[in-house]
Structure formats: C-alpha cells, structure tokens
Design a protein around this motif. Structure first.
Motif, PDB file in Angstrom:
ATOM      1  N   THR A  80       0.837  -1.202   0.000  1.00 16.29           N
ATOM      2  CA  THR A  80       0.000   0.000   0.000  1.00 16.29           C
ATOM      3  C   THR A  80       0.870   1.251   0.000  1.00 16.29           C
ATOM      4  OG1 THR A  80      -1.765  -1.138   1.199  1.00 16.29           O
ATOM      5  CG2 THR A  80      -1.776   1.256   1.280  1.00 16.29           C
ATOM      6  N   GLU A  81       1.899   1.196   0.822  1.00 21.26           N
ATOM      7  CA  GLU A  81       2.843   2.309   0.876  1.00 21.26           C
ATOM      8  C   GLU A  81       3.421   2.593  -0.501  1.00 21.26           C
ATOM      9  OE1 GLU A  81       4.319   5.208   3.170  1.00 21.26           O
ATOM     10  OE2 GLU A  81       3.120   3.534   3.915  1.00 21.26           O
ATOM     11  N   ALA A  82       3.892   1.526  -1.151  1.00 20.94           N
ATOM     12  CA  ALA A  82       4.509   1.688  -2.473  1.00 20.94           C
ATOM     13  C   ALA A  82       3.504   2.227  -3.484  1.00 20.94           C
ATOM     14  CB  ALA A  82       5.066   0.349  -2.943  1.00 20.94           C
ATOM     15  N   LEU A  83       2.290   1.707  -3.430  1.00 20.12           N
ATOM     16  CA  LEU A  83       1.266   2.149  -4.376  1.00 20.12           C
ATOM     17  C   LEU A  83       0.957   3.628  -4.175  1.00 20.12           C
ATOM     18  CD1 LEU A  83      -1.313  -0.770  -4.612  1.00 20.12           C
ATOM     19  CD2 LEU A  83       0.149   0.178  -6.405  1.00 20.12           C
ATOM     20  N   LEU A  84       0.804   4.013  -2.908  1.00 20.43           N
ATOM     21  CA  LEU A  84       0.482   5.408  -2.627  1.00 20.43           C
ATOM     22  C   LEU A  84       1.613   6.321  -3.084  1.00 20.43           C
ATOM     23  CD1 LEU A  84      -1.300   5.264   0.837  1.00 20.43           C
ATOM     24  CD2 LEU A  84      -2.278   5.699  -1.413  1.00 20.43           C
ATOM     25  N   ARG A  85       2.846   5.871  -2.844  1.00 19.14           N
ATOM     26  CA  ARG A  85       3.972   6.681  -3.276  1.00 19.14           C
ATOM     27  C   ARG A  85       3.962   6.855  -4.797  1.00 19.14           C
ATOM     28  NH1 ARG A  85       8.361   6.948  -0.347  1.00 19.14           N
ATOM     29  NH2 ARG A  85       7.940   4.911   0.544  1.00 19.14           N
ATOM     30  N   ALA A  86       3.798   5.726  -5.503  1.00 17.26           N
ATOM     31  CA  ALA A  86       3.794   5.784  -6.967  1.00 17.26           C
ATOM     32  C   ALA A  86       2.651   6.655  -7.468  1.00 17.26           C
ATOM     33  CB  ALA A  86       3.672   4.369  -7.539  1.00 17.26           C
ATOM     34  N   ALA A  87       1.489   6.486  -6.851  1.00 20.94           N
ATOM     35  CA  ALA A  87       0.335   7.276  -7.270  1.00 20.94           C
ATOM     36  C   ALA A  87       0.602   8.765  -7.043  1.00 20.94           C
ATOM     37  CB  ALA A  87      -0.909   6.833  -6.505  1.00 20.94           C
ATOM     38  N   GLY A  88       1.208   9.067  -5.924  1.00 18.22           N
ATOM     39  CA  GLY A  88       1.520  10.455  -5.615  1.00 18.22           C
ATOM     40  C   GLY A  88       2.425  11.078  -6.662  1.00 18.22           C
ATOM     41  N   GLU A  89       3.461  10.318  -7.037  1.00 19.09           N
ATOM     42  CA  GLU A  89       4.376  10.842  -8.049  1.00 19.09           C
ATOM     43  C   GLU A  89       3.672  11.022  -9.386  1.00 19.09           C
ATOM     44  OE1 GLU A  89       7.696   8.208  -8.135  1.00 19.09           O
ATOM     45  OE2 GLU A  89       8.319   8.704  -6.082  1.00 19.09           O
ATOM     46  N   ALA A  90       2.895  10.016  -9.759  1.00 14.32           N
ATOM     47  CA  ALA A  90       2.198  10.089 -11.038  1.00 14.32           C
ATOM     48  C   ALA A  90       1.235  11.275 -11.057  1.00 14.32           C
ATOM     49  CB  ALA A  90       1.437   8.785 -11.295  1.00 14.32           C
ATOM     50  N   LEU A  91       0.571  11.491  -9.954  1.00 14.61           N
ATOM     51  CA  LEU A  91      -0.392  12.589  -9.903  1.00 14.61           C
ATOM     52  C   LEU A  91       0.321  13.935  -9.976  1.00 14.61           C
ATOM     53  CD1 LEU A  91      -3.018  11.378  -7.282  1.00 14.61           C
ATOM     54  CD2 LEU A  91      -3.313  11.655  -9.741  1.00 14.61           C
ATOM     55  N   ASN A  92       1.428  14.016  -9.270  1.00 18.74           N
ATOM     56  CA  ASN A  92       2.182  15.266  -9.312  1.00 18.74           C
ATOM     57  C   ASN A  92       2.648  15.570 -10.728  1.00 18.74           C
ATOM     58  OD1 ASN A  92       2.168  16.528  -6.847  1.00 18.74           O
ATOM     59  ND2 ASN A  92       3.745  15.181  -6.000  1.00 18.74           N
ATOM     60  N   GLU A  93       3.117  14.506 -11.354  1.00 19.71           N
ATOM     61  CA  GLU A  93       3.577  14.671 -12.726  1.00 19.71           C
ATOM     62  C   GLU A  93       2.417  15.108 -13.617  1.00 19.71           C
ATOM     63  OE1 GLU A  93       4.641  13.905 -16.718  1.00 19.71           O
ATOM     64  OE2 GLU A  93       3.209  12.624 -15.662  1.00 19.71           O
ATOM     65  N   ALA A  94       1.276  14.430 -13.418  1.00 17.87           N
ATOM     66  CA  ALA A  94       0.113  14.729 -14.245  1.00 17.87           C
ATOM     67  C   ALA A  94      -0.405  16.144 -13.990  1.00 17.87           C
ATOM     68  CB  ALA A  94      -0.986  13.704 -13.980  1.00 17.87           C
ATOM     69  N   ALA A  95      -0.237  16.591 -12.763  1.00 16.06           N
ATOM     70  CA  ALA A  95      -0.796  17.904 -12.411  1.00 16.06           C
ATOM     71  C   ALA A  95      -0.065  19.039 -13.124  1.00 16.06           C
ATOM     72  CB  ALA A  95      -0.724  18.102 -10.903  1.00 16.06           C
ATOM     73  N   HIS A  96       1.171  18.758 -13.546  1.00 20.70           N
ATOM     74  CA  HIS A  96       1.926  19.826 -14.196  1.00 20.70           C
ATOM     75  C   HIS A  96       1.409  20.118 -15.590  1.00 20.70           C
ATOM     76  CE1 HIS A  96       5.519  19.244 -11.294  1.00 20.70           C
ATOM     77  NE2 HIS A  96       4.620  20.080 -10.841  1.00 20.70           N
ATOM     78  N   ARG A  97       0.945  19.078 -16.254  1.00 19.08           N
ATOM     79  CA  ARG A  97       0.338  19.313 -17.556  1.00 19.08           C
ATOM     80  C   ARG A  97      -1.057  19.884 -17.339  1.00 19.08           C
ATOM     81  NH1 ARG A  97      -0.150  13.766 -19.985  1.00 19.08           N
ATOM     82  NH2 ARG A  97       0.152  13.004 -17.868  1.00 19.08           N
ATOM     83  N   PRO A  98      -1.390  20.960 -17.992  1.00 18.50           N
ATOM     84  CA  PRO A  98      -2.733  21.507 -17.823  1.00 18.50           C
ATOM     85  C   PRO A  98      -3.771  20.585 -18.460  1.00 18.50           C
ATOM     86  CG  PRO A  98      -1.572  22.645 -19.581  1.00 18.50           C
ATOM     87  CD  PRO A  98      -0.570  21.732 -18.933  1.00 18.50           C
ATOM     88  N   ILE A  99      -4.948  20.538 -17.887  1.00 17.63           N
ATOM     89  CA  ILE A  99      -5.990  19.685 -18.463  1.00 17.63           C
ATOM     90  C   ILE A  99      -7.021  20.545 -19.156  1.00 17.63           C
ATOM     91  CG2 ILE A  99      -5.703  17.851 -16.777  1.00 17.63           C
ATOM     92  CD1 ILE A  99      -8.162  18.976 -15.350  1.00 17.63           C
TER      93      ILE A  99
END
Lengths: 217, 217
Positions: B79-98
């Motif tokens: 769970t820890e690993a998943l949350l970490r990965a999700a956090g990074e992916a979301l941060n990355e995704a947040a930089h691109r405007p939607i």
DNA sequence: CGGTCACGATACAGAAACGTATCAGATACA
DNA sequence: TGTATCTGATACGTTTCTGTATCGTGACCG
C-alpha cells in the motif's frame, strides 16, 4: 454443482426420505453463515460448521460434497431470500407516493440497510469469487437480478418527482457499486452515523446524475 | 504488532547481520502476495509461503510471528509503495494543464488502474479486516491517506476547469467507495471494456456532484 | 583472517482436519 | 406393523500443518 450422495444405482431415483434430511441440511446452512462470518471462509473447517449445527461430519458429507459447495448453497439461499424480501418491501414502498427525491432515497436505504454479519459474508464471497473463475458468472448474475428488482421501483418512484432514468444498465451498475463500496465504509468507519450520512448523499448524487427531467411529466 | 525473535538478553541490542535477513524477509513478503492472491489468505499455510519463497519454515518463524503479521506487513508495504507511486504520477500529471473534466478523470484513472492480482489482495484484506477489530483503524487510515494524496491533485485539476470541491472529506470518501465498488465489477464483469467505461462515467458523475462552479475562476 | 553469533535448515512431536467405510437407528410406505 | 431404505454417528487411517528445539553454516566485525 456436484451433488452429494449420488444414487447408488445407475438409474437416478428420487430420494424417499425428505423431511429429516431437509432439516439437517438447513441447520448446516444456517451454521455455515455464522461460522463463515466469524472465522472467515478460509479458516473455517468442516468440523466447525458441524459442531455449530449440532451434528458430526457424517451429516455433512451426506449433504454436501465440500465446504465450497456449502458456501455457495448458503450464499445463494440467503441472497434469494434477501432479494425476495427487498422486492416485497420495495413494492410496498412504491404504493405510498413520495414527496421528494430524498424521500425516495431514504425509503430505498431502509430496504438495503447494511447488515453487519451478512456483509462479512458478502466480503468473504467476493474474495472467494475473485479467485474462483466459475463464480464470476454467479456474481454477475446477482448484479443483473438486483438491477431487475430495483429498477422498476426506482423508475416508478422517480416518475413521481418528474424524472426518468437515462441509461438503465449503467444506472443499476452504479447503484450496486456504490452500495458495495459504501457498505464497507459503514462497517469500518468509527463514526458510523457519518458514514451512513455520506452513503445517503452519494446515492442521491448518483440518482441525480443518472436521471434527467422527464418532459412527459 | 509483535516482533519476531525478541532479543535474548534483557537489554535490547541492534541485530548484527542485516543484509541477508532483509533479503529473506522481502522474499517472504513477495511470496505472500502471490500465494494469498492465488489461494486466499485463509487457505494459505505458512508452508505454502515458505515453499514459494524458496525457504523452509525456520526462516519464516525467524522473521514473523504469524501469518497474520506477515499479511499485515505485506499489505502495508505494498500500500505504501502504491500510494507513493500514485503520488508521483499525480504530481507529474498535475503539471500538464488539463482541457476538460473528462480529461482529468482519464488521467486519474490511469493512475488508479485496476490490477487484478492486487485487488484480490485488497478483497482478502477487506474480508479479513471486517472480522478483525484491530484492523479497522488500519483501513480507516488508508482512506485518510488516500484522501490526503488525491485531493490536492484533484483540486488543482478542478481549478483548471473552473470548479471547486464542496465537501472535501465526503468527496474523498465517495471516491474511495466508488473506486472499490467498481473495481470488483471490472474484474467480475465478462465485458471488461464496458465495466471500465461505466467506471469512468461514475467517477465523472461523482466529481460533478461534489463540486460546484468556482466564482473566483 | 579468525572468532563469534545470527540465520535459516532440519528434525520432532503433537494437533487438527480430511474423507471413507461401516453400522445402528430412524423413517416412510405398504 | 413390518420392512426396505435412508441418514447421520462412529471409528479409522492418512495427510497436512503447526511451533519449537537444535545445530551447522556463513556472514559480519575486529
């Protein structure tokens, strides 16, 4: 699936004694519900169920071929009963006119109220079904039956407040998903009233998003 | 909870050998994931896990006190690993405007994509936690962490399309409920693309219902 | 490089569960 | 009421798992 105590002769013959057998079978089914809810399906033994029911293993193997079979039979019987009861309750509720969307949701929630013990069984069954390919169809069928049961009620109720369902199939699937998802939260959340409150809100949101104002109303 | 292999002397001393131990411990954790996903938590034995990991029970009891402890440790690590990965992916995704709400949801769904094997573990854990009072807090905490992780991303993304969240807590709970509920459907439903499509629709509906147009945008 | 201790393999005893074979008593039917 | 048949209890052997105690080996540290 496999039926216990196959007929001895090659020609199938209907069993002669029925009453006693039916009773023990039912007691085993009832005991299974309790034991599986407490111990979990995987941790429960044949002996556990028999002891709880007041029998020995002889009775068990005379009625079921395996724990899997007992679990499935129990789940199907209880699901059947729940759906029947829900259907009656919904029919009864549909006769009284509803004043608002919230009103209808509240009545609906009374019918599908979360039962602690039963939801543990559902969770056990879900986990079991996810790793037993043959059971996926059973779960899918459950969803279809729920849809067939709930949709007519909801559509009638929604008609009373001038709305109609846009995509029936998707609506039903969404309701099942929300029901299952929120039920866990209601059992886990320390603040139970809050969880139920949110459950209600989410149901309401789903109903609003999957319906539209009915021009014919 | 209970730590295996307590120090022999009354004075706690840091273990001398670390590398080998850490490796076997990790292999046991990895084997646990596979075995529990295949057999189910309740049906898996200590022996099963050890065999899969390539060890004997000696190694197991040297590292864990019980299967319960191993299961919890494995679940928390993953769970820890998943949350970490999700956090990074979301941060990355947040930089691109939607561009739109749909656009944001699609990116979000990429991150929380349903993993067959892992969701079986989740189902096992859910069932296990429902009958283990001590684990309810763990599940509740998981929900809180997810909320803390996902909300910032969603709020930023929603800001891009001129919306803001009304009730953050309720919104997060709804997302978790919908995620869990639809994940089962995605795995059970014979028509997987349809289930994913509905999943997307439902997420969109939830976002729309739990947000409102932002006057400051 | 040698000593020491941690780590994991092995062996062992006990418990628990399984599935079957058998049998006495209960039950339905004539 | 008699009797054929069914049903669940009992007994048995086997398998599987558990937890511990012991020991050889190999990794770390000086």
């Amino acid at each position: 699936m496999t039926e216990a105590r196959q007929p001895q002769s090659s020609i199938a013959r209907p069993p002669r004694v029925t009453k006693r057998r039916a009773e023990t079978r039912q007691r085993l089914l009832d005991a299974a519900l309790e034991v599986f809810a407490e111990e979990g399906f995987g941790r429960a033994s044949v002996e556990d169920v028999c002891t709880r029911a007041g029998y020995t293993r002889g009775a068990f193997y005379s009625n079921f071929a395996s724990l899997d079979e007992l679990f499935l039979a129990m789940w199907e019987q209880r699901t059947e009963a729940l759906l029947r009861a829900a259907g009656e309750a919904l029919n009864e509720a549909a006769h009284r006119p509803i004043r608002s969307l919230e009103d209808g949701i509240d009545r609906f929630l009374e019918v599908v109220a979360v039962d602690d013990r039963w939801y543990r069984i559902e969770a056990e069954f879900t986990a079991h079904a996810l790793r037993t390919p043959g059971l996926r169809g059973v779960m899918a069928e459950r969803e279809a039956r729920i849809a067939g049961l709930v949709l007519p009620y909801l559509e009638r109720a929604l008609g009373h407040v001038g709305r109609r369902v846009v995509d029936r199939e998707a609506f039903a699937a969404a309701l099942v998903a929300v029901h299952d998802g929120t039920a866990v939260q209601c059992l886990v959340e320390p603040d139970a009233p809050l969880a139920h409150q949110r459950r209600r809100t989410l149901f309401l949101a789903v109903v609003e998003c999957y319906t539209e104002a009915d021009p014919d109303a």
